[in-house]
Structures are given as C-alpha cells and as structure tokens.
Design a protein around this motif. Sequence first.
Motif, PDB file in Angstrom:
ATOM      1  N   ALA A 124      54.965  31.190 -43.731  1.00 26.42           N
ATOM      2  CA  ALA A 124      56.298  31.162 -43.123  1.00 26.42           C
ATOM      3  C   ALA A 124      57.079  29.946 -43.601  1.00 26.42           C
ATOM      4  CB  ALA A 124      56.174  31.156 -41.600  1.00 26.42           C
ATOM      5  N   ILE A 148      56.750  38.273 -39.903  1.00 29.81           N
ATOM      6  CA  ILE A 148      55.308  38.026 -40.012  1.00 29.81           C
ATOM      7  C   ILE A 148      54.728  38.228 -38.619  1.00 29.81           C
ATOM      8  CG2 ILE A 148      53.490  36.368 -40.544  1.00 29.81           C
ATOM      9  CD1 ILE A 148      55.405  34.978 -42.458  1.00 29.81           C
ATOM     10  N   TYR A 207      58.512  34.950 -37.207  1.00 33.26           N
ATOM     11  CA  TYR A 207      57.054  34.912 -37.040  1.00 33.26           C
ATOM     12  C   TYR A 207      56.753  34.990 -35.548  1.00 33.26           C
ATOM     13  CZ  TYR A 207      52.361  32.961 -36.473  1.00 33.26           C
ATOM     14  OH  TYR A 207      51.057  32.763 -36.093  1.00 33.26           O
ATOM     15  N   ASP A 264      51.584  38.287 -36.377  1.00 35.12           N
ATOM     16  CA  ASP A 264      50.220  37.762 -36.316  1.00 35.12           C
ATOM     17  C   ASP A 264      49.453  38.378 -35.138  1.00 35.12           C
ATOM     18  OD1 ASP A 264      48.040  36.231 -36.977  1.00 35.12           O
ATOM     19  OD2 ASP A 264      48.960  34.301 -36.511  1.00 35.12           O
ATOM     20  N   LEU A 277      49.149  31.888 -42.281  1.00 42.00           N
ATOM     21  CA  LEU A 277      50.426  32.584 -42.096  1.00 42.00           C
ATOM     22  C   LEU A 277      51.545  31.607 -41.729  1.00 42.00           C
ATOM     23  CD1 LEU A 277      49.285  35.866 -40.315  1.00 42.00           C
ATOM     24  CD2 LEU A 277      50.163  35.617 -42.641  1.00 42.00           C
TER      25      LEU A 277
END
Length: 453
Positions: free
Chosen positions: A77, A229, A89, A231, A73
Amino acid sequence: MNSMDPPATNLRDAYNSVLLEPLPSGDPRWVDCTSARGDTDVVGLLAQRIEGASRSTIQLISGHRGCGKSTELLRLADRLERENFLVVYFAADDDIDMGDLVYTDLLLSIIKRLERTLSSKGISIDERLSREIMMWFAEVIYGWNDEAKIEAELKTEFELGLKSPAPLPMIARLLARITGQIKTGHEIRKDIRLKIDPQIYPLIERINEFIHAALPEINKKGYCDLVFIIDNLDRIVLRVLDEETKRTTHDALYLDHAEQLKALDAHIIYTVPISMFYSLKATQLAGAFPNYRILPMIKVEEMDGSLCRQGIDLLNSVAKKRIDVDRIFEKGVVDYLAERSGGMLRDFVRLLGYTIELGQAKGGKLPLSPDLAKRAFNSLINEYGRSVPDEFFGLLVEVARAKKVKNDASHQAMLYNLIVLEYMNGSRWCDVHPAVRELSEFKNAQEKSKKTG
C-alpha cells in the motif's frame, strides 16, 4: 513498544516488543525475508502488475495465516501510494463476520470503505449521484423512499451512539448502518441478504457508478488511479456447505461468485486461504483468478530435514530488531525457537513472548535459559495438539515423508489450520509443523508406519 525504541534490555520491555501486530511500512523492525521464501519478491510483483496496467487488474495473494502477509500488504500500500495511487486498504474482519460471510457482505464493505477513504481525503463525488445511490440502497434494503424520513432516521440513530466519525455524509451513515447490521445482527443480516442478493447486478452497477464518479475527482487530487487491498479474507472459517459435493465456504466466495468479485472497475487485491490452492478446485480457482501470488513460510529446514541457516539467521534478525538478544537470552535460545516455529513469523514471535513470560514468572533472572524455551515450545505443542483430529495423524506421517499434500478435504483442512506448512525451494514443498511432529500421536503413527513398511 514504539517502533523507534531501541531493542529491549529488560523483560517488561521485551514482552511489549513481541506483541502480535502487522508492521506499518517503513517500520525499522521489518526484516526482508525474501531470500528464505524462495527469492520471490511478492510485493514487487503485485505492485508491478498494477503500475504497468492499462486497465483494472484483479489479483489474489495467499499464504498461511501468521506468515507476514499483512505486513507485506502494508508495504505494498505504501509503495503504491508513493506512486500516486489512491489505496483503499482494509481488514475484512473489521467489517464482516468471518464465520458467516457471503459475497454481498464483501461488496457492501467495499463501497463503504471507498466512501470513507474519499471523505478522509476531502474528495467528494457529484451530490446528485451520491443521493441517488443512497436512495437505491435505502429502498432495496429497508423499503425507504422518503429522503427526509431517511435523514431523520439516520440522524437519530447516530445521535444515539452508532459508532462512526462525525459528522458523516448521509450515504456514509446509511452504509455504516447496513454493514454494522450485517456483522452484528443475525436476523437482520439474513433479511438484508435476502433483499440484496436478487439485486446483485444493480448493486455492482451502483458501486461502479460510485467508482466512475470518484475517479475524475481522485485525478484532480493528483492520484493516478484507485486500488483496493482487502486483507484478512483468508480468515474465513472453512466449513463444508454441501456434504455431497463437498462445496465449502471458501468455494462459495471465490468460485461461485468469482465473476462478481471481478466485476468492479478498479484494481483489487483479495487475500485468499492457501488451502484453496490444494483443493480439488485449485485449477478452477487459478482459471478464475490467473494473477495470484503465494507468500511461503520462511524456510528453517531443508527438505531433507537439515537446518536452513539462512532462515534461522533471518528470524534472529527479527528478534534483534526488537530485543537485546544477547542480554535477554542464553546463547542458542533464539535459534531453538526459530527452528521450532516452522518459519511462521507469528509462532516465532509467540514463542519469544511465551519464553519471556515464563522468565518473568521465575523471578526475571537474565539471561533466559534453554529450559524456559523448551517449556515455551511445549505450550505451543499443546495448542496444536488440540486442533489435530485423530484421523489426520496417519496422513501427516505421509506428508512428513513425501513433503507434499494431496488435493482433498483432509489435506486442505491441515493447511488451513496451520498443521501443515508450505515452503519454496525452487519448487514448492510442504512439511508438518514442528509442534505437531512432537505430539505423541504423531510419533506413534510414525512408528506404526515404519513397522508396516
């Protein structure tokens, strides 16, 4: 270990080189393991959907905890940033208690992180709108409606040490206060949720107002669009909330509130526990979020139990990027650890670390022997042994035989707890973690199964 350091040639440096952490994009220690994950470039597919979209997209990414999602990820990004997207993120567990998460916690964290990212880039939205949004949060959650008193209250709190970068705009201070109380305060958390839940649609409107106000300013800075994003949501504790319906904490977020998660006007990627794709509601999840990708394990065995040399060689490359393998380990040790990890990057790195620790305790003689590697694997066996309920062993024997799992609560728990791992070989298949296969309870259940046919 600095990412630019040469591979470690002594045990102290070797140990520091295998600390568990996601690798930033461009880190020379990264190894492309796509070929042993089913030949699917998950990062590329996620990026392409965003890059080619004419409207906002909502995507899921899944995979076992420890399989390397965070590293991938971060690469995603970086790719999107190079394509001039403004990427927000963040790891959800930095803001939210994974043992007690509700969807409103996540939405509040999203607007807080957006505000922080905009501030860090020197991007400001209309001051009047920012003030209106701040006043809405203050009134709904705390019953405050006097702007001067709000500023005085927040100024005092932050001067008394509420952790955050300074100086912060007032809306940032308020959002930091709200999310901080949700994460750390039990009673205040319940109070905030009771007040915000009936206001969910106005809350989404406020967040979208913020996004819409930010987009023109983002464009002025040269960014083409906005991407979130998020996580580590796959770390949400799996807990049954209703014994009759078997509704879980995962269902509550991704199914009960799918529409709310999809209501924000921006590209969003949510992480999701892989166990959800093996639940009775997997079809419902795919229906709510049709755009999803799963990052499989690195294959170190084939379905028939034979070694997958390709996957073992890739894990050897992972070790060689960090450690002078030929100096630190006897021949065959890294192969052994790669095979015993089940292809899980986190467990492979842990096994390297355990072996190095044992070598240090034995006086540091190099190279480290296969006996030390076996003792390291025994430590992993003991760790997994504590997490497997007795009633699972009979089911696990069937998973090992059939290479698949059923869509029920027990098998969902096995996947969530990393007892069973998913691989890709054209089609998906599953197997029991090598450490679990070494448990005496598993071997006894296997013998019993053979005798009963």
